[in-house]
Design an enzyme around this catalytic site. Sequence first.
Site, PDB file in Angstrom:
ATOM      1  CB  CYS A   1      -0.913   0.481   1.572  1.00 51.84           C
ATOM      2  SG  CYS A   1      -2.144   1.145   1.323  1.00 51.84           S
TER       3      CYS A   1
ATOM      4  N   GLY B   1       8.887  -4.021   6.796  1.00 55.84           N
ATOM      5  CA  GLY B   1       8.190  -2.582   6.288  1.00 55.84           C
ATOM      6  C   GLY B   1       6.649  -2.683   6.657  1.00 55.84           C
TER       7      GLY B   1
ATOM      8  CB  ILE C   1       8.441 -18.000   3.257  1.00 55.87           C
ATOM      9  CG1 ILE C   1       8.548 -17.333   2.581  1.00 55.87           C
ATOM     10  CG2 ILE C   1       6.250 -17.893   3.236  1.00 55.87           C
ATOM     11  CD1 ILE C   1       8.381 -17.883   1.107  1.00 55.87           C
ATOM     12  CG  ASP C   2      12.133 -14.229   2.510  1.00 56.94           C
ATOM     13  OD1 ASP C   2      12.243 -15.284   1.964  1.00 56.94           O
ATOM     14  OD2 ASP C   2      12.323 -13.080   2.312  1.00 56.94           O
TER      15      ASP C   2
ATOM     16  CD  GLU D   1      14.296 -14.328  -3.948  1.00 57.16           C
ATOM     17  OE1 GLU D   1      13.825 -14.366  -5.752  1.00 57.16           O
ATOM     18  OE2 GLU D   1      13.185 -15.059  -2.773  1.00 57.16           O
TER      19      GLU D   1
ATOM     20  CD  GLN E   1      10.920 -21.534  -2.526  1.00 54.73           C
ATOM     21  OE1 GLN E   1      11.873 -21.131  -1.713  1.00 54.73           O
ATOM     22  NE2 GLN E   1      10.811 -21.025  -3.336  1.00 54.73           N
TER      23      GLN E   1
END
Length: 738
Positions: free
Chosen positions: A60, A91, A136-137, A236, A272
């Site tokens: 947003c 964030g 998820i990280d 990644e 994932q």
Amino acid sequence: MNGAVRAVVRAAIAKGCTPYAIYEGYQGLIEGGSMMKQMHWEDVRGWLSEGGTLIGTARCAPFRERWGRLTAAKNMIVNGIDALIVCGGDGSLTGADLFRSEWHGLLAELVSTGELTEEQVKGHEHLTIVGLVGSIDNDMSSTDATIGAFSSLSRICQSVDFIDATALSHSRAFVVEVMGRHCGWLALMAGIATGADYVFIPEQPPNSKTWGDEMCAIVHAHRKKGKRKTIVIVAEGAIDDQLNTVTAEDVKQLLVDKLGLDTRITTLGHVQRGGSAVAYDRMLSTLQGFDAVNAVLESTPETPSPMIGITENKICRMPLVGAVALTKSVATAIKNKDFQKAMALRDTEFEEYYRAFLATTIIDDESLKVPVEKRLKIAIVNIGAPAGGMNAAARAAACYCLSKGHTPYAIHNGFTGLSRHDSVRELNWLDVDNWVIRGGSEIGTNRNLPDVDLGMVAYYFQKYAFDGLMIVGGFEAFLSLYQLGQARVNYPAFRIPMVCLPATISNNVPGTEYSLGSDTCLNALVDYCDVIKQSASATRRRVFVVEVQGGKSGYVATYAGLCVGALAVYTPEEGISLRTLENDIVHLRESYAQDQGQNRAGKLILRNEKASKVFTTELIGDIIREEAKNRFDARTANPGHLQQGGIPSPMDRLRATRLAVKCMQFIENNQESDIGKRGMAPESASVIGILGAKVVFTGVKYLYDHETELQNRRPRRTFWATMKTVSETLSGRPPVIV
């Protein structure tokens, strides 16, 4: 995330508050209206088993602007809201804390412009913010796990396990890219849990000039040992130490050019993020959501905004701003090439796992081996019923020993195998390499204790000159360690460092709040109950009474009940009475009367196998069916040995590796020149365990004397009692009035 929403909604209602769901993240705060929905008890029924987030999420941009936050403040006041529980990444949490800091100014401006009146603002002068981390990280500092991380890891490990079979069949190499732009947690944990040959993570980048040679040297060494497959995991966000990007294609090309391997790339992508949450994430989101409501109610205007996290096995609160700042400082440290600081900022567990990965992957490196005179002979034995993670623990211990120059031995088929058949075998690297993903026990196991023939056990200990022993197993393993410790007076062969690594689905070993295999069991049980509950829901008015294992410990039943939203859980610690059954049947009647035939109306009751000698699972089902008077139905179900699970869960594989390495270090650190004197010390025979926020070693004699209910084969302290309270609150189960 859905588990967290369910917990917040029901805990808020239980405590007399009015919960609202804000749809589509901060965008819902700005749009207001139907995007801000008051939630009721039945609105979140069945949400635990749903993947994703049912209230939506969105980035947003307007909320980053003051006018957007001004509009959001107005909509909150209009709805009488002055507390926000935010589930998201750094964030989202940063934006929430900024919102709180501006709250007074925003309200003043809204009043001065006539958007709101003084009367509307009165009573809402302070905004309370509580943060839950959904990522998820697993990239938030100050917490060991974030909501969703282990579910994502489970998808990765399942995919790599499937790839593993193809790689083995064709003797191929696979480069697997996983998510993690700024954090290598998924890549590292997947590497450990799948037995990968090499991992690339941003926190510990390889040398820009030599990484290709280093990786190929390790892969070549593994191939030279006879390994037919190669798995390399790449985050990644992988880079080298000069901040150059390392891609899956780069890795593939090197494996092809330098080693001539048939190499393929698999990018897992958004698979994932999908699927139903695993048991651990359901537990984590539920307990954190419940604690978030408590944090709101306990907050004062002076209280810093808290973030709810977890350290080892303990739900804890820490300042939100500080946690976010630490998280951002990791990226800064990487940008400044201060990789040692980046590792330190993650958490001690992350660094321990990285060292454990190296210790179980790098072989034949003479620089890592201890001097010849300090090399040990260490025995590994499994005792008790099979449990997920047993093989991973044996593999980790053996690989660590080999990397240090020690000699690992497996005692096959427990102490019976040793005393009757001299079942001692030296382990080599290739023997154990693929054990990490295997269920059961590759070296066999049984329930017999060493007193089956202490003399013969001591004879073989002396014959092989063992310098240390790791016993992996449940309550029988605990008793075995105690017997060996007590027998030191008469048998000098037992005067060596010995350690018990708890592994049992019952999680009933004194000295720990976690046992290997319990997570695998819970995932199998949760999957089973989800299917059962779906059947119950389809018929609208059916309750299933499910019998679960656990011996005389109610841990599995309670944890599973929390994870599947069971209406009631019966445990041996509390037992079952007629009054309890009557209370629950009345609750069932009221619940079915209120749902008015709505969907998701299936209900579960979990009964531990030893909860009562009289009130069996079948009898409870019959009583409920009789008392229902055709208003609803009852069925029974027993998953039996399915609860032991098949392939171990990623958590069991990870903790098996980490704790087994710690066990080997315990044996190394407890070696003395005067081994006879040292070997008599009580603390040299210990149980490794996770207690609260720490991994600890506790002397087995102390545990046996002070913390064990021998007749019930369980610890005296019911550490999971809080979990049962939360479960009953969120299921709406009324207390039994005596």
